[in-house]
Design a protein around this motif. Sequence first.
Motif, PDB file in Angstrom:
ATOM      1  N   ARG A  93      -4.706  13.215  33.294  1.00 48.82           N
ATOM      2  CA  ARG A  93      -5.497  13.981  34.259  1.00 48.82           C
ATOM      3  C   ARG A  93      -4.789  14.022  35.606  1.00 48.82           C
ATOM      4  O   ARG A  93      -4.171  13.034  36.002  1.00 48.82           O
ATOM      5  N   GLN A  94      -4.911  15.157  36.277  1.00 51.93           N
ATOM      6  CA  GLN A  94      -4.335  15.335  37.602  1.00 51.93           C
ATOM      7  C   GLN A  94      -5.440  15.822  38.536  1.00 51.93           C
ATOM      8  O   GLN A  94      -5.706  17.012  38.648  1.00 51.93           O
ATOM      9  N   ASP A 134      -8.810  17.021  39.994  1.00 51.73           N
ATOM     10  CA  ASP A 134      -9.840  17.847  39.379  1.00 51.73           C
ATOM     11  C   ASP A 134      -9.316  19.240  39.045  1.00 51.73           C
ATOM     12  O   ASP A 134     -10.088  20.181  38.865  1.00 51.73           O
ATOM     13  N   ARG A 135      -7.978  19.367  38.968  1.00 54.91           N
ATOM     14  CA  ARG A 135      -7.369  20.674  38.747  1.00 54.91           C
ATOM     15  C   ARG A 135      -6.636  20.810  37.422  1.00 54.91           C
ATOM     16  O   ARG A 135      -6.379  21.921  36.987  1.00 54.91           O
ATOM     17  N   MET A 136      -6.301  19.710  36.770  1.00 50.37           N
ATOM     18  CA  MET A 136      -5.477  19.813  35.573  1.00 50.37           C
ATOM     19  C   MET A 136      -5.751  18.644  34.632  1.00 50.37           C
ATOM     20  O   MET A 136      -5.944  17.515  35.078  1.00 50.37           O
ATOM     21  N   ILE A 137      -5.773  18.968  33.350  1.00 54.87           N
ATOM     22  CA  ILE A 137      -5.944  17.954  32.320  1.00 54.87           C
ATOM     23  C   ILE A 137      -5.071  18.332  31.128  1.00 54.87           C
ATOM     24  O   ILE A 137      -4.934  19.517  30.789  1.00 54.87           O
ATOM     25  N   LEU A 138      -4.451  17.331  30.512  1.00 58.59           N
ATOM     26  CA  LEU A 138      -3.591  17.530  29.354  1.00 58.59           C
ATOM     27  C   LEU A 138      -4.087  16.665  28.209  1.00 58.59           C
ATOM     28  O   LEU A 138      -4.360  15.478  28.394  1.00 58.59           O
ATOM     29  N   VAL A 139      -4.204  17.258  27.035  1.00 54.29           N
ATOM     30  CA  VAL A 139      -4.577  16.547  25.815  1.00 54.29           C
ATOM     31  C   VAL A 139      -3.443  16.704  24.820  1.00 54.29           C
ATOM     32  O   VAL A 139      -3.064  17.832  24.474  1.00 54.29           O
TER      33      VAL A 139
END
Length: 348
Positions: free
Chosen positions: A59-60, A62-67
């Motif tokens: 998570r970065q 509240d702008r980016m999330i990677l799964v």
Amino acid sequence: MRRRVDVLCVQETKWKGQKAKEVEDTGFKLWYTGTTSNKNGVGILVNKSLRDGVVDVKRQGDRMILVKLVVGDLVLNVISAYAPQVGHNESTKRELRKAWRTWIRVQRGKRAKVARTKWWKLKGEASQAFRERVIKEGPWEEGGDANMMWTSMATCLRKVAVEEFGVTKGSRREAKDTWWWNAEVQKVIREKKDCFRFLYLDRSAANMEKYKVAKKAAKRAVSEARGRAYEDLYQHLNTKEGERDIYKMAKFRERKTRDVNKVKCIKDGDDQLLVKDEAIKRRWREYFENLYNGEAESSTIELDDSFDDTSMCFVRRIQESEVKEALMRMKGGRAMGPDADGEIQGAK
């Protein structure tokens, strides 16, 4: 979901926190991130058939999330991003671009198909058309290698079947919650299915009316059985045993909110994810070879070889009967010996 979506990226979730949760009655699991309530936030939804393949979540803000998702031999990086626009300075945009360059990995590969041939249509006129095409197009020449002949015939059969019968869309219905079904519910459900089968073969008014009556009776029986089951469950939770079950349920729900439930993959020396069994075994072999045979700092333990009269005296060997007696005195889940709390209280 009606459109049979397996992975869905969402933005502006407006939820505070960096957690994971299951979406009830859908089979999806949601990973999300947000720093402020009612503002921004992103998330990724993964279907039940794929969510066990999630091996990493990043998570970065509240702008980016990677799964990171493992599908067969492929490792997929799914990113959901919400780029800042009006009201943000250049440094914020620069951080987002930097995160993009760090996270994005271009991976190419074919997605495995899960569609099935509709072999159940092999009847009636369709069966006759299938037979004629197979006889006409099949490689029925004698001679040659048996394995090659078998492969050619099987390929021809599959090709004709797909063209004549078609294939499914590759989706499957989620299993219903039926733990509270009793014999009465199973009976009325079976009657409803029988009525539907008759209606499918003959859509007469009489069959339609029977199906409506059976469907209504099944719905009523299911509702009553579910109400009784939940009432018994609430009564059980008020007992001593029910209190233990509450803690078990709480642990189970907490386990569902974890990003990764099971560790299925490991990384190599270059921090790349390994998914194939041979590569994982090779990595473990390299690890233990370096651990025991590597040129690391010496881990030799210097033993004290000084002896006194006490250490030189004869020590009797422990008897088998003493070991059995000590094992008999042991309590489940606890080691032998005095408790640490008791020793501390005694010291006070």
